[in-house]
Design an enzyme around this catalytic site. Structure first.
Site, PDB file in Angstrom:
ATOM      1  N   PHE A  49       0.620  -1.193   0.004  1.00 14.15           N
ATOM      2  CA  PHE A  49       0.372   0.405  -0.302  1.00 14.15           C
ATOM      3  C   PHE A  49       0.405   1.266  -0.093  1.00 14.15           C
ATOM      4  O   PHE A  49       1.804   1.244   0.349  1.00 14.15           O
ATOM      5  CB  PHE A  49      -1.036   0.150   1.255  1.00 14.15           C
TER       6      PHE A  49
ATOM      7  N   ALA B  84       9.644  -3.089   0.868  1.00 16.81           N
ATOM      8  CA  ALA B  84       8.131  -2.818  -0.110  1.00 16.81           C
ATOM      9  C   ALA B  84       7.211  -2.252   1.275  1.00 16.81           C
ATOM     10  O   ALA B  84       7.701  -2.997   2.641  1.00 16.81           O
ATOM     11  CB  ALA B  84       7.996  -4.550  -0.287  1.00 16.81           C
ATOM     12  N   LYS B  85       6.068  -2.069   1.154  1.00 19.17           N
ATOM     13  CA  LYS B  85       5.450  -1.561   1.981  1.00 19.17           C
ATOM     14  C   LYS B  85       4.454  -2.086   2.041  1.00 19.17           C
ATOM     15  O   LYS B  85       3.239  -1.860   1.570  1.00 19.17           O
ATOM     16  CB  LYS B  85       5.026   0.451   2.050  1.00 19.17           C
ATOM     17  N   THR B  86       4.393  -3.675   2.589  1.00 18.17           N
ATOM     18  CA  THR B  86       3.761  -4.335   2.777  1.00 18.17           C
ATOM     19  C   THR B  86       3.327  -4.527   3.487  1.00 18.17           C
ATOM     20  O   THR B  86       3.392  -4.207   5.253  1.00 18.17           O
ATOM     21  CB  THR B  86       3.965  -5.706   2.883  1.00 18.17           C
TER      22      THR B  86
ATOM     23  N   TYR C 156       3.729  -3.847   8.736  1.00 17.62           N
ATOM     24  CA  TYR C 156       3.758  -3.177  10.370  1.00 17.62           C
ATOM     25  C   TYR C 156       3.040  -4.279  11.082  1.00 17.62           C
ATOM     26  O   TYR C 156       2.642  -3.376  12.234  1.00 17.62           O
ATOM     27  CB  TYR C 156       2.441  -2.535   9.452  1.00 17.62           C
TER      28      TYR C 156
END
Ligand code: PMP
Length: 312
Positions: A34, A155-157, A161
């Site tokens: 995202f 990578a903004k996975t 988070y």
């Protein structure tokens, strides 16, 4: 009251109607990537300024590529969809736009191949995330940042988070505002949702991109301003924890956090304990730019004007 909208299953619909099934792969296994894009409300111009959309879309595609997620929409289509969602939502305050590409199949099984992909976009009102006016106190986390050999931090996975959330909650329950995570070899990586900049003797230091950080768009912007407008030297290299203790200034950057000064690290005062002059100047400049107040940087902003409300 505004009604937030979303782009979901190829349609722009009210956010309240955008629902996923409980078996959705991304919900079960964290197989989504995202972006967080700021929409900054400017009262004088009655306009929302979206900051650096192309850069966010580029990073979204990079994250998706790492995770083998296909994005069907072109950049032009995504930009237009983001603008539509923002315009229809009519949120007259600072906001956050979330494009999320994810494994949408409703099946069990841990993998990223042979699954369907989908992309959604939603928008939500979102004010200050950290106290960037007053500055914050941070703690070095006992949680280490995810390693590139485990889940790449670049990578903004969605799954990453959990790592950030564990660190953030630990810091907050210990009475701090935010966490700073180290990587496995003990160097500074980043906050739960922010990059870090350390200032010593007028030079700006930021962790090397190979030290498990998300390649931050706010960071890139602020370092660019520091170099070009203030003539400051910027160094990207591994940073030791103790360098934070002896720094003149430390600040965090992020789409949510903007430029947030750090006044204390691990109960040690940073510099004078007040917001430092370089941090102050960069924070002010950044704020003016993202809210569409600096003509020379308007090319970083995508304006979405809202109709002037009719007084009853
Ligand atoms: N690191 C992490 C882990 C983040 O979640 C964010 C927020 N996206 C950042 C750094 C800062 O990146 P950006 O400035 O692009 O928002």
């Amino acid at each position: 009251m505004s009604t937030p909208y979303a782009y979901f299953k190829k349609q722009v619909i009210p956010l309240s109607e955008a629902k996923i099934g409980v078996m959705t792969h991304a919900f079960n296994y964290g197989t989504g990537v995202f972006e967080g894009i700021r929409g900054n409300w400017n009262e004088e111009t009655q306009t929302i300024y979206l900051f650096k959309i192309p850069e966010h879309l580029k990073r979204l595609r990079m994250s998706a590529h790492i995770c083998r997620i296909e994005i069907a929409e072109t950049d032009e289509e995504l930009t237009s969809l983001i603008m539509q969602v923002v315009a229809r939502s009519e949120i007259r305050e600072d906001q956050y736009i979330r494009p999320l590409a994810y494994k949408s199949s409703e099946v069990l099984g841990v993998r990223v191949h042979n699954l369907e992909d989908d992309l959604l976009i939603f928008v939500a009102p979102f004010g200050p995330y950290l106290d960037s006016d007053a500055g914050i106190h941070v703690q070095t986390s006992s949680w280490r940042r995810v390693e590139d050999v485990s889940i790449p931090a670049r990578a903004k996975t969605t799954g990453n988070y959990m790592n950030s959330a564990l660190a953030k909650t630990e810091a907050m329950l210990n009475g701090f505002d935010e966490a700073i995570m180290l990587n496995n070899d003990g160097h500074i990586s980043e906050g739960s949702g922010e990059n870090i900049v350390v200032i010593r003797d007028g030079k700006l230091y930021t962790p090397a991109e190979s030290d498990n950080v998300l390649e931050g768009i706010t960071l890139e912007t602020v370092l660019d301003l520091a170099k070009r407008e203030m003539g400051l030297e910027v160094v990207s290299r591994s940073i030791d924890r103790s360098e934070l203790y002896v720094a003149d200034e430390v600040f965090m950057t992020g789409t949510a956090a903007h430029v947030t000064p750090i006044l204390e690290v691990d109960r040690r005062v940073v510099g004078t304990g007040e917001i430092g002059p370089i941090t102050k100047q960069l924070a002010q400049r950044y704020f003016n730019i993202i809210s569409g107040r600096v003509p020379e940087y308007m090319h970083w902003c995508t304006p979405v004007p809202l109709a002037v409300p009719v007084k009853a």
